[in-house]
Write a protein that holds these residues in place. Structure first.
Motif, PDB file in Angstrom:
ATOM      1  N   MET A   1      17.429  51.219  21.669  1.00  0.00           N
ATOM      2  CA  MET A   1      15.995  51.037  22.139  1.00  0.00           C
ATOM      3  C   MET A   1      15.044  50.554  23.201  1.00  0.00           C
ATOM      4  O   MET A   1      14.451  50.890  23.933  1.00  0.00           O
ATOM      5  CB  MET A   1      15.291  52.100  21.028  1.00  0.00           C
ATOM      6  N   ASP A   2      15.489  48.895  22.370  1.00  0.00           N
ATOM      7  CA  ASP A   2      14.389  48.179  22.999  1.00  0.00           C
ATOM      8  C   ASP A   2      15.899  47.315  23.963  1.00  0.00           C
ATOM      9  O   ASP A   2      17.308  47.066  23.563  1.00  0.00           O
ATOM     10  CB  ASP A   2      14.316  46.960  22.038  1.00  0.00           C
ATOM     11  N   GLY A   3      15.593  46.863  25.002  1.00  0.00           N
ATOM     12  CA  GLY A   3      16.765  46.120  25.520  1.00  0.00           C
ATOM     13  C   GLY A   3      17.391  44.986  24.741  1.00  0.00           C
ATOM     14  O   GLY A   3      17.917  44.393  24.654  1.00  0.00           O
ATOM     15  N   HIS A   4      16.095  43.925  23.856  1.00  0.00           N
ATOM     16  CA  HIS A   4      16.289  42.816  23.231  1.00  0.00           C
ATOM     17  C   HIS A   4      15.824  43.351  21.646  1.00  0.00           C
ATOM     18  O   HIS A   4      14.853  43.771  21.508  1.00  0.00           O
ATOM     19  CB  HIS A   4      15.898  41.526  23.013  1.00  0.00           C
ATOM     20  N   GLU A   5      16.869  43.807  20.848  1.00  0.00           N
ATOM     21  CA  GLU A   5      16.762  43.647  19.155  1.00  0.00           C
ATOM     22  C   GLU A   5      17.423  43.057  18.278  1.00  0.00           C
ATOM     23  O   GLU A   5      18.133  42.089  18.794  1.00  0.00           O
ATOM     24  CB  GLU A   5      16.108  45.862  19.568  1.00  0.00           C
ATOM     25  N   TRP A   6      17.484  43.537  16.915  1.00  0.00           N
ATOM     26  CA  TRP A   6      18.566  42.641  15.918  1.00  0.00           C
ATOM     27  C   TRP A   6      19.605  43.174  16.196  1.00  0.00           C
ATOM     28  O   TRP A   6      20.171  44.648  16.545  1.00  0.00           O
ATOM     29  CB  TRP A   6      17.941  43.308  14.510  1.00  0.00           C
ATOM     30  N   PRO A   7      20.531  42.588  15.430  1.00  0.00           N
ATOM     31  CA  PRO A   7      20.178  40.964  15.082  1.00  0.00           C
ATOM     32  C   PRO A   7      20.680  40.651  16.313  1.00  0.00           C
ATOM     33  O   PRO A   7      21.192  40.894  18.126  1.00  0.00           O
ATOM     34  CB  PRO A   7      21.697  40.674  14.318  1.00  0.00           C
ATOM     35  N   TYR A   8      21.070  38.933  16.681  1.00  0.00           N
ATOM     36  CA  TYR A   8      21.047  38.321  18.045  1.00  0.00           C
ATOM     37  C   TYR A   8      22.539  36.950  17.731  1.00  0.00           C
ATOM     38  O   TYR A   8      22.614  36.815  16.405  1.00  0.00           O
ATOM     39  CB  TYR A   8      20.216  37.272  18.295  1.00  0.00           C
ATOM     40  N   LEU A   9      23.297  37.514  18.875  1.00  0.00           N
ATOM     41  CA  LEU A   9      24.545  36.055  18.375  1.00  0.00           C
ATOM     42  C   LEU A   9      24.108  34.900  19.132  1.00  0.00           C
ATOM     43  O   LEU A   9      24.359  34.391  20.118  1.00  0.00           O
ATOM     44  CB  LEU A   9      25.719  36.566  19.569  1.00  0.00           C
ATOM     45  N   VAL A  10      23.860  34.120  17.391  1.00  0.00           N
ATOM     46  CA  VAL A  10      23.330  33.285  17.987  1.00  0.00           C
ATOM     47  C   VAL A  10      23.853  32.234  16.828  1.00  0.00           C
ATOM     48  O   VAL A  10      23.646  32.601  15.705  1.00  0.00           O
ATOM     49  CB  VAL A  10      21.974  32.886  18.776  1.00  0.00           C
ATOM     50  N   ARG A  11      23.720  30.456  17.478  1.00  0.00           N
ATOM     51  CA  ARG A  11      24.572  29.482  16.103  1.00  0.00           C
ATOM     52  C   ARG A  11      22.745  29.529  15.109  1.00  0.00           C
ATOM     53  O   ARG A  11      21.636  29.746  15.046  1.00  0.00           O
ATOM     54  CB  ARG A  11      23.853  28.563  16.987  1.00  0.00           C
ATOM     55  N   GLY A  12      23.607  29.885  13.853  1.00  0.00           N
ATOM     56  CA  GLY A  12      22.700  30.014  12.854  1.00  0.00           C
ATOM     57  C   GLY A  12      22.148  31.233  12.228  1.00  0.00           C
ATOM     58  O   GLY A  12      21.542  31.411  11.308  1.00  0.00           O
ATOM     59  N   ASN A  13      22.634  32.400  13.124  1.00  0.00           N
ATOM     60  CA  ASN A  13      22.841  33.474  12.743  1.00  0.00           C
ATOM     61  C   ASN A  13      23.741  34.195  11.482  1.00  0.00           C
ATOM     62  O   ASN A  13      24.654  34.448  12.629  1.00  0.00           O
ATOM     63  CB  ASN A  13      22.326  34.659  13.226  1.00  0.00           C
ATOM     64  N   THR A  14      24.009  33.619  10.326  1.00  0.00           N
ATOM     65  CA  THR A  14      25.198  34.300   9.419  1.00  0.00           C
ATOM     66  C   THR A  14      25.009  35.626   9.168  1.00  0.00           C
ATOM     67  O   THR A  14      25.640  36.025   8.487  1.00  0.00           O
ATOM     68  CB  THR A  14      24.720  33.551   8.166  1.00  0.00           C
ATOM     69  N   GLN A  15      24.095  36.893  10.021  1.00  0.00           N
ATOM     70  CA  GLN A  15      23.616  38.738   9.506  1.00  0.00           C
ATOM     71  C   GLN A  15      25.594  38.732  10.210  1.00  0.00           C
ATOM     72  O   GLN A  15      26.019  38.380  11.129  1.00  0.00           O
ATOM     73  CB  GLN A  15      23.523  39.019  10.636  1.00  0.00           C
ATOM     74  N   LEU A  16      25.934  39.655   9.231  1.00  0.00           N
ATOM     75  CA  LEU A  16      27.659  40.036   9.109  1.00  0.00           C
ATOM     76  C   LEU A  16      27.351  41.011   9.828  1.00  0.00           C
ATOM     77  O   LEU A  16      27.218  41.745   9.711  1.00  0.00           O
ATOM     78  CB  LEU A  16      28.490  40.342   7.966  1.00  0.00           C
ATOM     79  N   LEU A  17      28.465  40.875  11.478  1.00  0.00           N
ATOM     80  CA  LEU A  17      28.847  42.405  12.021  1.00  0.00           C
ATOM     81  C   LEU A  17      29.136  43.751  11.124  1.00  0.00           C
ATOM     82  O   LEU A  17      29.730  43.307   9.885  1.00  0.00           O
ATOM     83  CB  LEU A  17      29.331  41.885  13.157  1.00  0.00           C
ATOM     84  N   ALA A  18      28.743  44.991  11.745  1.00  0.00           N
ATOM     85  CA  ALA A  18      29.492  46.210  11.074  1.00  0.00           C
ATOM     86  C   ALA A  18      29.586  47.384  11.808  1.00  0.00           C
ATOM     87  O   ALA A  18      29.309  46.467  13.432  1.00  0.00           O
ATOM     88  CB  ALA A  18      27.605  46.352  10.473  1.00  0.00           C
ATOM     89  N   PRO A  19      30.129  47.987  11.841  1.00  0.00           N
ATOM     90  CA  PRO A  19      30.522  49.313  12.562  1.00  0.00           C
ATOM     91  C   PRO A  19      29.747  49.391  13.402  1.00  0.00           C
ATOM     92  O   PRO A  19      28.496  49.909  12.750  1.00  0.00           O
ATOM     93  CB  PRO A  19      31.342  49.976  11.851  1.00  0.00           C
ATOM     94  N   ASN A  20      29.701  49.793  14.642  1.00  0.00           N
ATOM     95  CA  ASN A  20      28.418  50.825  15.219  1.00  0.00           C
ATOM     96  C   ASN A  20      27.160  49.322  15.688  1.00  0.00           C
ATOM     97  O   ASN A  20      25.934  50.212  16.237  1.00  0.00           O
ATOM     98  CB  ASN A  20      28.207  51.991  14.911  1.00  0.00           C
TER      99      ASN A  20
END
Length: 437
Positions: free
Chosen positions: A371-390
């Motif tokens: 719904m926002d052009g930029h929202e969570w999460p971000y593909l950037v060095r230091g971001n250890t958030q794990l990707l998930a389906p959808n």
């Protein structure tokens, strides 16, 4: 990236409001006839968009309650913005006047609203059962709305609660809430509501993915139609107008930045006037919403017939960026860290001689989008958030050589059960940027 002024202008025309909607049909026909044929021939795609339902919003509220429990929050406060719309269907603007919707983990919702806006608020709150049954409290222009909120907390059993604030709530409002709480509900604790907003909004439903897919098709169709109408001597503003007109024909608002020649070496453009000429590089970056869900696409191409050493350098860089975008797509899969996707694209560009780090590829690989052009999460060095389906992201590597040109390719992608897929085909070349689209 998006200009609010132009975005609203496009949206108003697309919605058929304002003076133009009252003009005779002949005027609309004349306007259509004045457009290039590639744009005039476009047909509306509005009938392909299916709005989000009240049942879907109620399911989101239930998930929010589960996340409140998991994150030790007793309630969640929303103000104007996309999260308010996401959870409740309320589309609000209010400037400096305080309007808030509080969703508790248990019990009845609380709404604090300017008195003269009560009718508009109740009308929109009726979009969900929680909103329809909300305890609506109104304040007159000479009253303190934060005291009203604090008394409301007492009445619904939240006087000693932990309240999560949606992260875009402005400081002036946070400050007012905090001061009133210290006086009337001193045991109330204020915390971040991001675990709720991000926890819900990061993972898209199949319906949300379908709306984003349509938004991407609309944007790419508008870009392609405008590309076919570009002529030597046009300015960046002329091309922007072509794309906005194409969006209007397709039935949805859109916004775009056009960067020509040396100005394309600035990732978000330049204010320097730009004109199309033979052999010049053009970077188009834009998108727009379908039922509130955004697209974000960039295409880079050479106008006319490219020749000479500079054109060869442009083509070489395009091929590097193309490989980097494909490498990121391949690296994106459930369980991978966000930073690993950035690293995959950055390695291709660095290994090709355009490193180290951010020297030429000057920004992160991508951002979440919805719904926002930029929202969570971000593909950037230091971001250890794990990707998930959808989950959904932009995939937008680039090489920017100051004083010469910049090349960026951007498509939106969604994480599948086994990998990732783009909503739109990759651009194949500088000479044929829309072949196969």
């Amino acid at each position: 990236m998006f200009s609010r002024r132009r975005f609203l202008r496009a949206g108003t025309i697309a919605a058929g409001t304002g003076f133009a909607a009252l003009a005779p049909a002949l005027n609309a026909e004349e306007k259509s006839n004045s457009l290039p044929s590639s744009i005039a021939s476009l047909k509306s795609m509005q009938d392909q968009a299916r709005p989000i339902t009240s049942e879907e919003r109620e399911a989101r509220q239930e998930k929010a309650r589960q996340l409140m429990h998991a994150n030790h929050l007793d309630a969640f406060l929303l103000m104007e913005g996309t999260s308010l719309n996401y959870f409740s269907g309320v589309r609000w603007w209010g400037g400096e006047r305080f309007f808030a919707l509080v969703l508790p983990a248990r019990g009845r919702a609380l709404c604090v609203c300017p008195a003269f806006e009560e009718g508009r608020a109740r009308e929109q709150l009726a979009a969900t059962s929680a909103g329809k049954s909300a305890d609506v409290r109104v304040w007159q222009e000479d009253q303190n709305p934060y005291e009203l909120l604090a008394h409301g907390f007492k009445d619904i059993g939240l006087a000693s609660a932990t309240l999560g604030l949606e992260e875009t709530v402005r400081f002036v409002f946070t400050d007012g809430i905090t001061k009133a709480a210290s006086q009337f509900t001193p045991q109330l604790k204020i915390a971040s509501g991001t675990p709720v907003t991000a926890g819900c909004r990061m993972i898209k439903s199949d319906h949300e993915l379908a709306l984003m897919a349509l938004a991407n098709r609309v944007t790419l169709t508008a870009f392609h139609a405008a590309y076919q109408a570009i002529r030597e001597g046009m300015t960046h503003g002329d091309i922007e107008d072509l794309i906005i007109s194409a969006n209007q024909r397709l039935g949805f608002p859109g916004e775009v930045d056009i960067d020509i020649g040396e100005n394309s070496s600035f990732p978000h453009g330049s204010v320097v006037p730009q004109v199309i000429r033979e052999g010049v590089l053009v970077l188009i970056d834009g998108g727009g919403p379908v039922e509130g869900y955004m697209s974000d696409i960039s295409r880079t191409f050479i106008f006319g017939k490219p020749s000479g050493p500079l054109a060869e350098k442009m083509k070489k860089n395009f091929e590097i960026v193309h490989r980097a975008q494909a490498a990121a797509l391949k690296a994106a899969r459930p369980g991978a860290e966000c930073q690993a996707v950035d690293a995959a694209a950055r390695k291709v560009i660095t290994d090709a001689g355009y490193g180290p780090d951010y020297k030429f590829f000057t920004h992160r690989l991508g951002h979440g989008i919805g719904m926002d052009g930029h929202e969570w999460p971000y593909l950037v060095r230091g971001n250890t958030q794990l990707l998930a389906p959808n989950m959904t992201f932009s995939d937008e590597p680039g090489i920017y050589i100051r004083g010469e040109f910049g090349v960026r390719l951007e498509d939106d992608m969604h994480i599948t059960e086994t990998g990732a897929e783009l909503f739109t085909p990759q651009s194949p070349s500088l000479e044929e940027p829309f072949a196969g689209s």
